[in-house]
Structures are given as structure tokens and as C-alpha cells.
Design a protein around this motif. Structure first.
Motif, PDB file in Angstrom:
ATOM      1  N   ALA A  55      72.305 -34.202  24.899  1.00 12.89           N
ATOM      2  CA  ALA A  55      71.882 -35.352  24.085  1.00 12.89           C
ATOM      3  C   ALA A  55      71.623 -36.575  24.966  1.00 12.89           C
ATOM      4  O   ALA A  55      70.678 -37.335  24.734  1.00 12.89           O
ATOM      5  CB  ALA A  55      72.946 -35.655  23.035  1.00 12.89           C
ATOM      6  N   LEU A  56      72.459 -36.754  25.992  1.00 17.79           N
ATOM      7  CA  LEU A  56      72.246 -37.863  26.925  1.00 17.79           C
ATOM      8  C   LEU A  56      70.899 -37.722  27.635  1.00 17.79           C
ATOM      9  O   LEU A  56      70.147 -38.685  27.794  1.00 17.79           O
ATOM     10  CB  LEU A  56      73.376 -37.904  27.969  1.00 17.79           C
ATOM     11  CG  LEU A  56      74.705 -38.530  27.499  1.00 17.79           C
ATOM     12  CD1 LEU A  56      75.817 -38.236  28.489  1.00 17.79           C
ATOM     13  CD2 LEU A  56      74.551 -40.035  27.319  1.00 17.79           C
ATOM     14  N   GLU A  92      71.882 -49.851  18.391  1.00 18.68           N
ATOM     15  CA  GLU A  92      72.457 -48.683  17.717  1.00 18.68           C
ATOM     16  C   GLU A  92      73.051 -47.701  18.740  1.00 18.68           C
ATOM     17  O   GLU A  92      74.053 -47.025  18.462  1.00 18.68           O
ATOM     18  CB  GLU A  92      71.306 -48.008  16.947  1.00 18.68           C
ATOM     19  CG  GLU A  92      71.729 -46.902  16.045  1.00 18.68           C
ATOM     20  CD  GLU A  92      70.536 -46.385  15.220  1.00 18.68           C
ATOM     21  OE1 GLU A  92      70.681 -46.321  14.005  1.00 18.68           O
ATOM     22  OE2 GLU A  92      69.468 -46.065  15.805  1.00 18.68           O
ATOM     23  N   SER A  93      72.454 -47.642  19.924  1.00 23.61           N
ATOM     24  CA  SER A  93      72.863 -46.637  20.910  1.00 23.61           C
ATOM     25  C   SER A  93      74.120 -47.037  21.673  1.00 23.61           C
ATOM     26  O   SER A  93      74.875 -46.175  22.123  1.00 23.61           O
ATOM     27  CB  SER A  93      71.734 -46.404  21.916  1.00 23.61           C
ATOM     28  OG  SER A  93      70.527 -46.167  21.241  1.00 23.61           O
ATOM     29  N   LEU A 149      77.195 -44.658  23.442  1.00 21.47           N
ATOM     30  CA  LEU A 149      77.311 -44.563  24.901  1.00 21.47           C
ATOM     31  C   LEU A 149      78.706 -45.012  25.340  1.00 21.47           C
ATOM     32  O   LEU A 149      79.306 -44.418  26.240  1.00 21.47           O
ATOM     33  CB  LEU A 149      76.233 -45.425  25.577  1.00 21.47           C
ATOM     34  CG  LEU A 149      74.793 -44.890  25.447  1.00 21.47           C
ATOM     35  CD1 LEU A 149      73.775 -45.948  25.880  1.00 21.47           C
ATOM     36  CD2 LEU A 149      74.586 -43.628  26.277  1.00 21.47           C
ATOM     37  N   ALA A 150      79.235 -46.057  24.658  1.00 22.69           N
ATOM     38  CA  ALA A 150      80.577 -46.542  25.006  1.00 22.69           C
ATOM     39  C   ALA A 150      81.615 -45.438  24.818  1.00 22.69           C
ATOM     40  O   ALA A 150      82.521 -45.262  25.641  1.00 22.69           O
ATOM     41  CB  ALA A 150      80.915 -47.759  24.144  1.00 22.69           C
ATOM     42  N   GLN A 205      80.264 -38.894  33.783  1.00 20.28           N
ATOM     43  CA  GLN A 205      79.389 -39.274  34.915  1.00 20.28           C
ATOM     44  C   GLN A 205      77.934 -39.395  34.473  1.00 20.28           C
ATOM     45  O   GLN A 205      77.221 -40.321  34.858  1.00 20.28           O
ATOM     46  CB  GLN A 205      79.507 -38.227  36.033  1.00 20.28           C
ATOM     47  CG  GLN A 205      80.792 -38.352  36.825  1.00 20.28           C
ATOM     48  CD  GLN A 205      80.981 -37.190  37.793  1.00 20.28           C
ATOM     49  OE1 GLN A 205      80.258 -36.203  37.764  1.00 20.28           O
ATOM     50  NE2 GLN A 205      81.979 -37.311  38.646  1.00 20.28           N
ATOM     51  N   GLN A 206      77.536 -38.430  33.632  1.00 16.74           N
ATOM     52  CA  GLN A 206      76.143 -38.447  33.155  1.00 16.74           C
ATOM     53  C   GLN A 206      75.888 -39.695  32.314  1.00 16.74           C
ATOM     54  O   GLN A 206      74.804 -40.277  32.357  1.00 16.74           O
ATOM     55  CB  GLN A 206      75.832 -37.167  32.350  1.00 16.74           C
ATOM     56  CG  GLN A 206      74.396 -37.031  31.873  1.00 16.74           C
ATOM     57  CD  GLN A 206      73.373 -37.039  33.009  1.00 16.74           C
ATOM     58  OE1 GLN A 206      73.616 -36.524  34.086  1.00 16.74           O
ATOM     59  NE2 GLN A 206      72.224 -37.664  32.786  1.00 16.74           N
ATOM     60  N   CYS A 207      76.917 -40.136  31.574  1.00 15.22           N
ATOM     61  CA  CYS A 207      76.766 -41.322  30.733  1.00 15.22           C
ATOM     62  C   CYS A 207      76.544 -42.563  31.595  1.00 15.22           C
ATOM     63  O   CYS A 207      75.675 -43.399  31.302  1.00 15.22           O
ATOM     64  CB  CYS A 207      78.020 -41.486  29.862  1.00 15.22           C
ATOM     65  SG  CYS A 207      77.839 -42.846  28.708  1.00 15.22           S
ATOM     66  N   GLN A 208      77.307 -42.661  32.682  1.00 15.41           N
ATOM     67  CA  GLN A 208      77.117 -43.816  33.585  1.00 15.41           C
ATOM     68  C   GLN A 208      75.703 -43.790  34.185  1.00 15.41           C
ATOM     69  O   GLN A 208      75.035 -44.821  34.298  1.00 15.41           O
ATOM     70  CB  GLN A 208      78.186 -43.792  34.682  1.00 15.41           C
ATOM     71  CG  GLN A 208      79.546 -44.188  34.117  1.00 15.41           C
ATOM     72  CD  GLN A 208      80.674 -43.974  35.103  1.00 15.41           C
ATOM     73  OE1 GLN A 208      80.516 -43.287  36.107  1.00 15.41           O
ATOM     74  NE2 GLN A 208      81.824 -44.562  34.801  1.00 15.41           N
ATOM     75  N   LYS A 209      75.306 -42.577  34.556  1.00 14.77           N
ATOM     76  CA  LYS A 209      73.957 -42.410  35.137  1.00 14.77           C
ATOM     77  C   LYS A 209      72.895 -42.820  34.098  1.00 14.77           C
ATOM     78  O   LYS A 209      71.910 -43.500  34.406  1.00 14.77           O
ATOM     79  CB  LYS A 209      73.774 -40.940  35.530  1.00 14.77           C
ATOM     80  CG  LYS A 209      72.614 -40.691  36.472  1.00 14.77           C
ATOM     81  CD  LYS A 209      72.636 -39.245  36.946  1.00 14.77           C
ATOM     82  CE  LYS A 209      71.288 -38.852  37.470  1.00 14.77           C
ATOM     83  NZ  LYS A 209      71.144 -37.415  37.668  1.00 14.77           N
ATOM     84  N   THR A 210      73.130 -42.416  32.838  1.00 16.48           N
ATOM     85  CA  THR A 210      72.185 -42.737  31.755  1.00 16.48           C
ATOM     86  C   THR A 210      72.035 -44.252  31.608  1.00 16.48           C
ATOM     87  O   THR A 210      70.925 -44.768  31.474  1.00 16.48           O
ATOM     88  CB  THR A 210      72.685 -42.116  30.424  1.00 16.48           C
ATOM     89  OG1 THR A 210      72.783 -40.702  30.608  1.00 16.48           O
ATOM     90  CG2 THR A 210      71.720 -42.398  29.281  1.00 16.48           C
ATOM     91  N   ILE A 211      73.180 -44.956  31.645  1.00 18.51           N
ATOM     92  CA  ILE A 211      73.140 -46.419  31.483  1.00 18.51           C
ATOM     93  C   ILE A 211      72.336 -47.057  32.619  1.00 18.51           C
ATOM     94  O   ILE A 211      71.500 -47.933  32.388  1.00 18.51           O
ATOM     95  CB  ILE A 211      74.574 -46.996  31.399  1.00 18.51           C
ATOM     96  CG1 ILE A 211      75.213 -46.544  30.068  1.00 18.51           C
ATOM     97  CG2 ILE A 211      74.563 -48.524  31.491  1.00 18.51           C
ATOM     98  CD1 ILE A 211      76.700 -46.734  29.973  1.00 18.51           C
ATOM     99  N   GLN A 212      72.559 -46.547  33.849  1.00 13.92           N
ATOM    100  CA  GLN A 212      71.788 -47.082  34.998  1.00 13.92           C
ATOM    101  C   GLN A 212      70.289 -46.845  34.786  1.00 13.92           C
ATOM    102  O   GLN A 212      69.448 -47.713  35.045  1.00 13.92           O
ATOM    103  CB  GLN A 212      72.241 -46.404  36.295  1.00 13.92           C
ATOM    104  CG  GLN A 212      73.604 -46.894  36.772  1.00 13.92           C
ATOM    105  CD  GLN A 212      74.206 -45.971  37.831  1.00 13.92           C
ATOM    106  OE1 GLN A 212      73.638 -44.949  38.193  1.00 13.92           O
ATOM    107  NE2 GLN A 212      75.383 -46.347  38.317  1.00 13.92           N
TER     108      GLN A 212
END
Length: 629
Positions: A569-570, A590-591, A595-596, A608-615
């Protein structure tokens, strides 16, 4: 050794040659020249046997040098003969008792015919008188000297081939018996392979030269020729023999294509079989190149009314017994369709459609076979069908497409037709690009249903009734997603209306949790097929009222129990943002909460993927997002 050297020098010395030139060419002189040639040939024979007898002795080198000198002497005698004398002398030598002398005489003739380009009419007539004598040598079968004789018969066939090439166009009549003799040879069961090879090459040359005059021989020639091609073991073990047989068939097809119809089915069967046989010789070998030429002639030089029924029959014969021959057969048909005139295509469209309807059942008829093999064969059939689709007008393609659509729904038991149809749709979408949206409206609902039916998070029932149901479902899903991706990609006509987008949204997004085929297959499908499709889907809908629900459904997958689904999903979220660019800003509030949550995920990879997604989102949107978390 000295006397041979002396003879060589004498025969080429200027003063001696001058005397010969000044001398009247009488019958007596001609007889002397023939005797001299005979003596030299006999002498060469004697020396040659001494060379063989003394191979391991210190004198071996001497004998070899003497043999070379003797050949030199033969060339000098030959050079002295005017052409008018040369031909009768050769004719005399061809009836000599010794087989080696007869062969050398034919070699001398072959060299002369190959070297000279201009002949006088009288000389040509003299040469043509040699044809019956050469035929006699070809037909001769004495028991005592088998090996010598086989070589002589080959040489005679080569001589006939050269004479035909040089003089047959102007003087075809003497060569009709040559063709008959060569056909007799290839028709006989016990014939020596090398002689047969030479006979086949002779047939190729003579047919090419005689053209229409060869037609009466076809009823004997074609069955014999096709019979030689049927004997696979002999052909593969002897490359030159195989090349000769293919060359003969190629030349006959090239020269008389309109007279092949009675033998066409057999020709097709042999050609498609041979293509698989000659793979080992490599694509640039003479054999492979000639097979390709032969396929092109069958595909382009015959009228559709003759070729199409033969292709249909040939398909029926090889579909179950020699499946690997279907590829070459489809290539012949494809080449034929590509070259077809428009009015021919219109008049034969129903016949072609009937053929494809039959051929496309290949997957259903081989439902239990190896999927990869079936897929390869089906690819040839679909490729051939597409070549026809590309030539049809919209008015004639529409009924064909809906006929295929109905066909895919009629067979309820195995559902394999559906797999074939989705693959066809994917291929047509690739070729017709934006035009395909004109026909694809009817596919939206069935595609949505199919995606739900093979989604194992929604149903426990296997979609196919065969042992390899999972693999088939994976393939079906892949073709469906790929076809939709192309529809979205080439959609310039607002194909994706609000209604259609809503029909497809959930079935597509729900694929993010469809573990069909196991982890590896899931990951491959999600990254290579599904996510690009969802991202393109967001572009095609071009409507912020639809982006919101799409984004929200993807966000909901981030709360799935499986970390693999959360991870997927990420990836989908980033891909959608990448496509929508600054338009994604309205979806960002909304997102953020979702993500948080994943920043604190129990699975390290997801975190880790979530941090990468935010970047990545920061780069895409050009805004710092860290302050939100």
C-alpha cells in the motif's frame, strides 16, 4: 620425372604452340590429340596408385611431386585443344574403359563450361550432343565398381546441371529427359544418398530453366520430392543431402507456384516440420535461410483461396500430434495476411474468422498441458490474429471483437477461453492504443468481476477446474491488469467515466491484498503490474472527486493485518503521488494520520519503507512534511 617435365615445357613452348596453330585441324591430328589426352590420363592413374602405395615410404614426396607434374602436363594438353576439337575428344574419353578417365573427362568439361562465357552456336550444339551420353553415365549401374561409379554419376549430374544453367534457357528440349532421369533417381528406394543429393540439385536447376515445360513432370516429381523430405533420420544425418532436398523444393515452388495446389498440404506439413528440425544449424545457415525463403514463397505467391484451406487442414493435422510445428505454420499465415489485398481480406474474412475461432481453442483443448508451452503456441496464434485485426476497418473489426467476447463466455466448464480472450484483449490494446477504447466499454464490468473472482481474500473457490488452477488464475489476473493499464495509458477520449472508474476502483485496489500464487508471485505482480496500473488509473480519471476515494481505499490497506499488504500500500501511495504531482496536496491531510501509524509499525521493514515514503513525498510535493509527525 624428366620426360614428364620435358613434355610440360614442350607443350607450352611458344614455337611448339605456334606450329600447332598453323597446322590444319585434320581428323588425324584430332585423333592424335585424343590419344595424347588418353595416355596422359592413364599415366596419371598409374602415378596416383603409386602415390597411394608409397605413402609411408621415403619416396612418398617424390611421387606426390610427379603427380602434380602430370596434372600440369594434362592442363597443357588441354590448353592446346581448340574448342571444336575439345568437345569430340571429351566425348571420346567419356566412353573410355577406365572409370577414372571418364570422370577426369567430365571434370575437364565442367571446368571449360564454367570458365568460358562466350560460345558459338555450333559449339553449343556440340555440347548439347553430350547430354544423352551424360544421361547414360547417370543411369549406368555396374556392380563391380560401386564407389567409383557413384562418384562418376554425381559428376555427370553436375555436368548436366552446368550445361542446363549455361544453355538450357535457349535450348530447353534436350533437358526434359534430364529431368525425367533425375526424378527416376529420387523415386528409387535403394539409391546412394550422395547421388540423390546431386540429382536433387540437378532437378532444382532444370525445373528453374524449363519453367512451363516442367509442368507435365510435376505429378511424378512432387510426391517423390516430398517423400525424400519425410525421411527425417536420413536428412538430419546428412546436411548436404538435406540442403539439396530443400533447394529442390524451393526452386520448384519459386518457378511453378500456381501448380502446387494438389501438393500444397504436404508441402506445408514438410516445411513446418523441417523448420523445427533445422533449428540446430543456426538461423544464418544456408538451410535455415532457404527454409525461410520457402515459407515466404508459400505465403506470398499463392492465392488466398488456395492457401487458406490448406493451412486449415494443416492446422488440424499438427494441432495434436506436433504442437511445436504450429509456430512456423502461423508465421506463414501471418505473412500471407500481411501481404493480402484489401478486397481479398474482405472476401475471406469469414473463413479466417472461422479458422481463428478454431485455433484459439488450443488452450482449452490442451488445458492439462504445461502452461508455458501452451502459452508459447498461443502467442503465435494471437500474433497472427492481430496481423489480421490491424488490416480491418472499425466496421469489420467491431463484430469480430464481440464475436470473440461472446465466444469467451460460452464455454462454462473450464473457463480457459476467458484466459485466451483476456490475453487477446491485452495484445489488441497494445497495438490499437487509443482506438481500442472505442470497443472496450463492454469489458469494464466483466474485468471487474474477474478480478474479484480470482481474489483469494474475497473467495475460497478456485476459479479454474484444473490442477494448475492457481497458475492459470495468476496469468488471468496479469493479462487483465495489463490490459486495463494500457486502456488507462492510451485514454485520450475520456473513456474512464465516473461510473466506469467506480466499477473498477475496489476490484483494483483490493488486489493489494490478493496473495494469489504465494508471496513471490504477489510481490512480482504488485510491483510490475498492479501498482503501475493503479497509478495510471488515477491519471485517467482526472477528477478530484474520484481521487479522494481511491486514495482512501489505498490508505485503508495500510491497516491490513499482513505487513506485506501494508508495504504494498505504501508503494502504491507513492506511485499515485508521483503521477498526480502537486494535485496530491489536497489528499495529503487525509494521508498523514495513516503514515503516522506506520512510523510506529511493529514490522521493521514497513517502518523503514514508511520513512522512505515520507522522504519521497517531500521530493514530489516540494514541501517539508516532518513537522506533521
Amino acid at each position: 620425372f624428366l620426360s614428364v617435365s620435358f613434355m610440360s615445357q614442350l607443350l607450352s613452348s611458344q614455337s611448339f604452340v605456334k606450329k600447332i596453330v598453323e597446322c590444319e585441324e585434320t581428323e588425324e591430328l584430332q585423333k592424335l590429340e585424343q590419344r595424347l589426352l588418353e595416355e596422359v590420363l592413364h599415366y596419371i592413374n598409374t602415378v596416383a596408385s603409386s602415390v597411394e602405395g608409397n605413402v609411408d615410404k621415403p619416396t612418398a614426396k617424390f611421387w606426390r611431386v610427379l603427380l602434380n607434374k602430370s596434372y600440369d602436363m594434362l592442363d597443357k594438353v588441354n590448353a592446346l585443344l581448340p574448342t571444336e576439337t575439345f568437345i569430340p575428344v571429351i566425348r571420346g574419353l567419356m566412353t573410355n574403359q577406365l572409370p577414372s578417365v571418364r570422370r577426369k573427362a567430365m571434370d575437364l568439361l565442367n571446368n571449360k563450361v564454367q570458365q568460358r562465357t562466350r560460345w558459338q552456336k555450333s559449339q553449343i550444339l556440340q555440347l548439347l550432343e553430350l547430354v544423352p551420353e551424360l544421361i547414360a553415365i547417370v543411369q549406368c549401374r555396374r556392380k563391380e565398381e560401386e564407389e567409383e561409379q557413384a562418384i562418376n554419376r554425381q559428376t555427370a549430374l553436375f555436368s548436366l546441371k552446368l550445361l542446363c544453367k549455361g544453355f538450357g534457357t535457349e535450348n530447353p528440349v534436350p533437358f526434359v529427359p534430364v529431368l525425367k532421369t533425375a526424378i527416376d533417381l529420387i523415386s528409387s528406394e535403394k539409391e546412394e544418398k550422395n547421388v540423390m543429393g546431386s540429382a536433387l540439385l540437378c532437378i532444382a536447376e532444370v525445373t528453374c530453366t524449363l519453367k512451363a515445360q516442367a509442368i507435365p513432370q510435376l505429378p511424378r516429381l512432387m510426391p517423390a520430392l516430398l517423400k525424400t523430405l519425410k525421411n527425417k533420420k536420413e536428412l538430419v544425418s546428412n546436411e548436404i543431402y538435406l540442403l539439396s532436398a530443400i533447394t529442390a523444393l524451393l526452386k520448384v515452388a519459386e518457378t511453378l507456384p500456381h501448380f502446387l495446389s494438389p501438393y500444397l498440404l504436404d508441402c506445408l506439413l514438410q516445411v513446418v516440420r523441417l523448420e523445427k528440425t533445422v533449428v540446430e544449424f543456426g538461423p544464418s545457415s544456408q538451410i535455415s535461410l532457404r527454409i525461410t525463403s520457402l515459407k515466404t514463397i508459400l505465403a506470398t505467391r499463392l492465392a488466398p483461396r488456395i492457401l487458406l484451406p490448406a493451412v486449415t487442414k494443416c492446422y488440424s493435422e499438427v494441432a495434436n500430434t506436433r504442437k511445436n510445428c504450429l509456430g512456423p505454420l502461423m508465421n506463414i499465415l501471418k505473412e500471407h495476411i500481411v501481404g493480402m489485398e484489401k478486397e481479398h481480406l474482405i472476401s475471406h474474412q469469414s473463413e479466417l474468422t472461422a479458422f481463428f475461432m478454431k485455433a484459439l481453442d488450443f488452450r482449452t483443448e490442451h488445458a492439462q498441458d504445461d502452461l508455458e508451452e501452451v502459452g508459447k503456441t498461443e502467442a503465435y496464434i494471437i500474433d497472427c490474429l492481430i496481423s489480421m485485426v490491424m488490416k480491418l476497418s472499425e466496421a469489420s473489426f467491431r463484430p469480430l471483437f464481440f464475436k470473440l467476447f461472446d465466444w469467451s463466455k460460452t464455454e462454462s466448464t473450464l473457463k480457459d477461453r476467458l484466459l485466451t480472450f483476456h490475453r487477446i484483449a491485452d495484445c489488441i490494446a497494445d497495438k490499437l492504443k487509443g482506438l481500442f477504447t472505442l470497443f472496450a466499454g463492454h469489458l469494464v464490468k466483466p474485468f471487474a468481476e474477474t478480478m474479484n473472482q480470482v481474489n483469494i481474500s474475497k473467495t475460497d473457490e478456485a476459479f479454474f477446474d484444473s490442477e494448475n488452477s492457481t497458475e492459470k488464475s495468476c496469468l488471468l489476473l496479469q493479462f487483465t491488469i495489463d490490459c486495463l493499464h494500457k486502456l488507462f495509458l492510451f485514454d485520450t477520449q475520456k473513456f474512464l467515466s465516473k461510473e466506469r472508474a467506480e466499477t473498477l476502483m475496489m476490484p483494483l485496489v483490493d488486489q493489494l491484498e490478493n496473495m494469489l500464487g504465494g508471496d513471490e508471485k504477489f510481490q512480482e505482480r504488485v510491483t510490475a503490474h498492479l501498482i503501475p496500473c493503479i497509478a495510471q488509473f488515477s491519471v485517467a480519471m482526472a477528477d478530484d472527486s474520484l481521487w479522494k476515494p481511491l486514495n482512501y481505499h489505498i490508505l485503508l490497506k495500510m491497516r491490513h493485518t499482513s505487513p506485506k499488504v501494508r508495504f504494498a500500500a505504501l508503494l502504491a501511495l507513492v506511485e499515485v503521488a508521483q503521477k498526480l504531482k502537486e494535485n496530491y496536496l489536497i489528499l495529503l491531510p487525509e494521508s498523514i494520520p495513516f503514515l503516522a501509524e506506520l512510523m510506529e509499525d511493529e514490522c521493521e521493514e514497513v517502518e523503514q519503507q514508511c520513512q522512505k515514503t515520507i522522504q519521497q513525498l517531500e521530493v514530489i510535493l516540494g514541501e517539508p512534511l516532518q513537522s506533521y509527525f
